[in-house]
Design a protein around this motif. Structure first.
Motif, PDB file in Angstrom:
ATOM      1  N   THR A  36       0.820  -1.213   0.000  1.00 44.98           N
ATOM      2  CA  THR A  36       0.000   0.000   0.000  1.00 44.98           C
ATOM      3  C   THR A  36       0.852   1.260   0.000  1.00 44.98           C
ATOM      4  O   THR A  36       0.415   2.288  -0.476  1.00 44.98           O
ATOM      5  CB  THR A  36      -0.958   0.027   1.203  1.00 44.98           C
ATOM      6  OG1 THR A  36      -0.194  -0.098   2.404  1.00 44.98           O
ATOM      7  CG2 THR A  36      -1.980  -1.081   1.113  1.00 44.98           C
ATOM      8  N   GLN A  54      -8.435   6.413   2.433  1.00 45.55           N
ATOM      9  CA  GLN A  54      -8.431   4.960   2.545  1.00 45.55           C
ATOM     10  C   GLN A  54      -8.121   4.341   1.191  1.00 45.55           C
ATOM     11  O   GLN A  54      -8.437   4.912   0.144  1.00 45.55           O
ATOM     12  CB  GLN A  54      -9.808   4.502   3.022  1.00 45.55           C
ATOM     13  CG  GLN A  54      -9.876   3.085   3.495  1.00 45.55           C
ATOM     14  CD  GLN A  54     -11.234   2.776   4.108  1.00 45.55           C
ATOM     15  OE1 GLN A  54     -12.065   3.663   4.305  1.00 45.55           O
ATOM     16  NE2 GLN A  54     -11.472   1.527   4.408  1.00 45.55           N
ATOM     17  N   GLN A  56      -8.241   0.515  -1.130  1.00 44.95           N
ATOM     18  CA  GLN A  56      -8.756  -0.847  -1.202  1.00 44.95           C
ATOM     19  C   GLN A  56      -8.287  -1.467  -2.515  1.00 44.95           C
ATOM     20  O   GLN A  56      -8.661  -1.007  -3.584  1.00 44.95           O
ATOM     21  CB  GLN A  56     -10.288  -0.862  -1.138  1.00 44.95           C
ATOM     22  CG  GLN A  56     -10.855  -2.249  -1.073  1.00 44.95           C
ATOM     23  CD  GLN A  56     -10.369  -2.991   0.149  1.00 44.95           C
ATOM     24  OE1 GLN A  56     -10.582  -2.571   1.274  1.00 44.95           O
ATOM     25  NE2 GLN A  56      -9.683  -4.093  -0.076  1.00 44.95           N
ATOM     26  N   THR A  58      -7.863  -4.629  -5.294  1.00 48.54           N
ATOM     27  CA  THR A  58      -8.615  -5.776  -5.777  1.00 48.54           C
ATOM     28  C   THR A  58      -7.906  -7.049  -5.313  1.00 48.54           C
ATOM     29  O   THR A  58      -6.780  -7.010  -4.825  1.00 48.54           O
ATOM     30  CB  THR A  58      -8.717  -5.759  -7.314  1.00 48.54           C
ATOM     31  OG1 THR A  58      -7.396  -5.699  -7.866  1.00 48.54           O
ATOM     32  CG2 THR A  58      -9.541  -4.582  -7.802  1.00 48.54           C
ATOM     33  N   VAL A  64      -6.140  -0.486  -7.483  1.00 56.54           N
ATOM     34  CA  VAL A  64      -6.425   0.048  -6.158  1.00 56.54           C
ATOM     35  C   VAL A  64      -7.453   1.161  -6.317  1.00 56.54           C
ATOM     36  O   VAL A  64      -7.308   2.031  -7.182  1.00 56.54           O
ATOM     37  CB  VAL A  64      -5.154   0.609  -5.481  1.00 56.54           C
ATOM     38  CG1 VAL A  64      -5.504   1.357  -4.208  1.00 56.54           C
ATOM     39  CG2 VAL A  64      -4.193  -0.508  -5.164  1.00 56.54           C
ATOM     40  N   ARG A  67     -10.151   6.165  -1.620  1.00 58.52           N
ATOM     41  CA  ARG A  67     -11.168   7.068  -1.067  1.00 58.52           C
ATOM     42  C   ARG A  67     -10.463   8.374  -0.744  1.00 58.52           C
ATOM     43  O   ARG A  67      -9.487   8.406   0.005  1.00 58.52           O
ATOM     44  CB  ARG A  67     -11.793   6.476   0.185  1.00 58.52           C
ATOM     45  CG  ARG A  67     -12.842   7.387   0.784  1.00 58.52           C
ATOM     46  CD  ARG A  67     -13.479   6.741   1.990  1.00 58.52           C
ATOM     47  NE  ARG A  67     -14.324   7.713   2.648  1.00 58.52           N
ATOM     48  CZ  ARG A  67     -14.438   7.831   3.948  1.00 58.52           C
ATOM     49  NH1 ARG A  67     -13.795   7.008   4.747  1.00 58.52           N
ATOM     50  NH2 ARG A  67     -15.209   8.749   4.469  1.00 58.52           N
ATOM     51  N   PHE A 120     -12.875  -8.427  -5.517  1.00 60.34           N
ATOM     52  CA  PHE A 120     -12.266  -8.104  -4.233  1.00 60.34           C
ATOM     53  C   PHE A 120     -12.205  -9.355  -3.365  1.00 60.34           C
ATOM     54  O   PHE A 120     -12.797 -10.382  -3.693  1.00 60.34           O
ATOM     55  CB  PHE A 120     -13.072  -7.001  -3.535  1.00 60.34           C
ATOM     56  CG  PHE A 120     -13.036  -5.703  -4.275  1.00 60.34           C
ATOM     57  CD1 PHE A 120     -12.043  -4.769  -4.031  1.00 60.34           C
ATOM     58  CD2 PHE A 120     -13.988  -5.416  -5.245  1.00 60.34           C
ATOM     59  CE1 PHE A 120     -11.999  -3.581  -4.727  1.00 60.34           C
ATOM     60  CE2 PHE A 120     -13.954  -4.225  -5.948  1.00 60.34           C
ATOM     61  CZ  PHE A 120     -12.956  -3.305  -5.691  1.00 60.34           C
ATOM     62  N   GLU A 125     -15.794  -5.576   1.101  1.00 66.01           N
ATOM     63  CA  GLU A 125     -14.865  -4.657   0.429  1.00 66.01           C
ATOM     64  C   GLU A 125     -15.477  -4.124  -0.860  1.00 66.01           C
ATOM     65  O   GLU A 125     -15.371  -2.931  -1.160  1.00 66.01           O
ATOM     66  CB  GLU A 125     -13.541  -5.359   0.135  1.00 66.01           C
ATOM     67  CG  GLU A 125     -12.736  -5.693   1.351  1.00 66.01           C
ATOM     68  CD  GLU A 125     -11.497  -6.507   1.039  1.00 66.01           C
ATOM     69  OE1 GLU A 125     -11.245  -6.809  -0.143  1.00 66.01           O
ATOM     70  OE2 GLU A 125     -10.771  -6.850   1.994  1.00 66.01           O
ATOM     71  N   GLU A 128     -18.150  -1.539  -0.024  1.00 69.64           N
ATOM     72  CA  GLU A 128     -17.568  -0.280   0.440  1.00 69.64           C
ATOM     73  C   GLU A 128     -17.035   0.542  -0.731  1.00 69.64           C
ATOM     74  O   GLU A 128     -17.284   1.745  -0.834  1.00 69.64           O
ATOM     75  CB  GLU A 128     -16.450  -0.578   1.440  1.00 69.64           C
ATOM     76  CG  GLU A 128     -15.942   0.646   2.134  1.00 69.64           C
ATOM     77  CD  GLU A 128     -15.046   0.295   3.315  1.00 69.64           C
ATOM     78  OE1 GLU A 128     -14.335   1.211   3.739  1.00 69.64           O
ATOM     79  OE2 GLU A 128     -15.054  -0.849   3.791  1.00 69.64           O
ATOM     80  N   VAL A 129     -16.326  -0.109  -1.649  1.00 66.71           N
ATOM     81  CA  VAL A 129     -15.797   0.600  -2.815  1.00 66.71           C
ATOM     82  C   VAL A 129     -16.934   1.135  -3.677  1.00 66.71           C
ATOM     83  O   VAL A 129     -16.854   2.249  -4.204  1.00 66.71           O
ATOM     84  CB  VAL A 129     -14.846  -0.305  -3.625  1.00 66.71           C
ATOM     85  CG1 VAL A 129     -14.498   0.318  -4.961  1.00 66.71           C
ATOM     86  CG2 VAL A 129     -13.579  -0.584  -2.822  1.00 66.71           C
ATOM     87  N   TRP A 132     -17.997   4.373  -2.284  1.00 62.65           N
ATOM     88  CA  TRP A 132     -17.031   5.442  -2.579  1.00 62.65           C
ATOM     89  C   TRP A 132     -17.268   5.975  -3.980  1.00 62.65           C
ATOM     90  O   TRP A 132     -17.305   7.177  -4.201  1.00 62.65           O
ATOM     91  CB  TRP A 132     -15.600   4.940  -2.538  1.00 62.65           C
ATOM     92  CG  TRP A 132     -15.099   4.396  -1.264  1.00 62.65           C
ATOM     93  CD1 TRP A 132     -15.715   4.391  -0.037  1.00 62.65           C
ATOM     94  CD2 TRP A 132     -13.843   3.758  -1.080  1.00 62.65           C
ATOM     95  NE1 TRP A 132     -14.916   3.783   0.881  1.00 62.65           N
ATOM     96  CE2 TRP A 132     -13.766   3.378   0.284  1.00 62.65           C
ATOM     97  CE3 TRP A 132     -12.787   3.454  -1.917  1.00 62.65           C
ATOM     98  CZ2 TRP A 132     -12.655   2.730   0.808  1.00 62.65           C
ATOM     99  CZ3 TRP A 132     -11.688   2.811  -1.397  1.00 62.65           C
ATOM    100  CH2 TRP A 132     -11.618   2.456  -0.054  1.00 62.65           C
TER     101      TRP A 132
END
Length: 156
Positions: A36, A54, A56, A58, A64, A67, A120, A125, A128-129, A132
């Motif tokens: 990351t 943030q 996230q 895959t 990636v 956020r 994901f 996950e 959540e994406v 976003w």
């Protein structure tokens, strides 16, 4: 005679350094964004004035989703020799859940060459994406804050 020996040793060291550099570059391409820190550095290089909240990745680590502050999202894809980074505005992306439940079928209206299915590690996950990307994300920490007082309406 010693000049020839030293020349051969120097040539071997240079050759080994070249091979090691090529293998490291190949591993970086195959690894994607599993680190990351690399994703943060690359995105900040492309968009130095965007604050990352943030990340996230895959499941395969090739993409990636980022956020950002002020209800925006970012997108990064490993393109083997470089990283393609984009800031996405809310409303400029279409998102549908994939058949697996752990993925998203995403259409980028401003960047159609990146359209596709993104898998994901979990359905959570992916959900959540999707929030976003659609600009509807409210973090758990935001829910714990007391409601802000609304300013009085301008009276004229």
């Amino acid at each position: 005679m010693s000049f020839i020996v030293w020349s051969v040793i120097f040539a071997l060291v240079v050759l080994l350094a070249f091979v090691a550099t090529r293998m490291a570059a190949r591993n970086k391409d195959e690894e994607g964004f599993r680190d990351t820190g690399l994703a943060i550095l690359e995105f900040n290089r492309a968009f130095p004035h965007e604050a990352i909240r943030q990340l996230q990745a895959t499941a395969d680590g090739r993409v990636v989703f980022v956020r950002l502050h002020d209800n925006k999202a970012g997108f990064m894809r490993n393109m083997h020799r470089h990283f393609s980074c984009h800031v996405l505005e809310p409303g400029r992306v279409r998102v549908v859940s994939s058949e697996t439940g752990k993925g998203l079928v995403i259409d980028f209206l401003d960047h159609p060459h990146h359209n596709g299915v993104f898998e994901f590690a979990s359905a959570k996950e992916a959900a959540e994406v999707s929030l976003w990307l659609l600009g509807n994300y409210v973090a758990d920490a935001d829910l714990a804050l007391p409601p802000a007082e609304k300013p009085a309406a301008n009276k004229q």
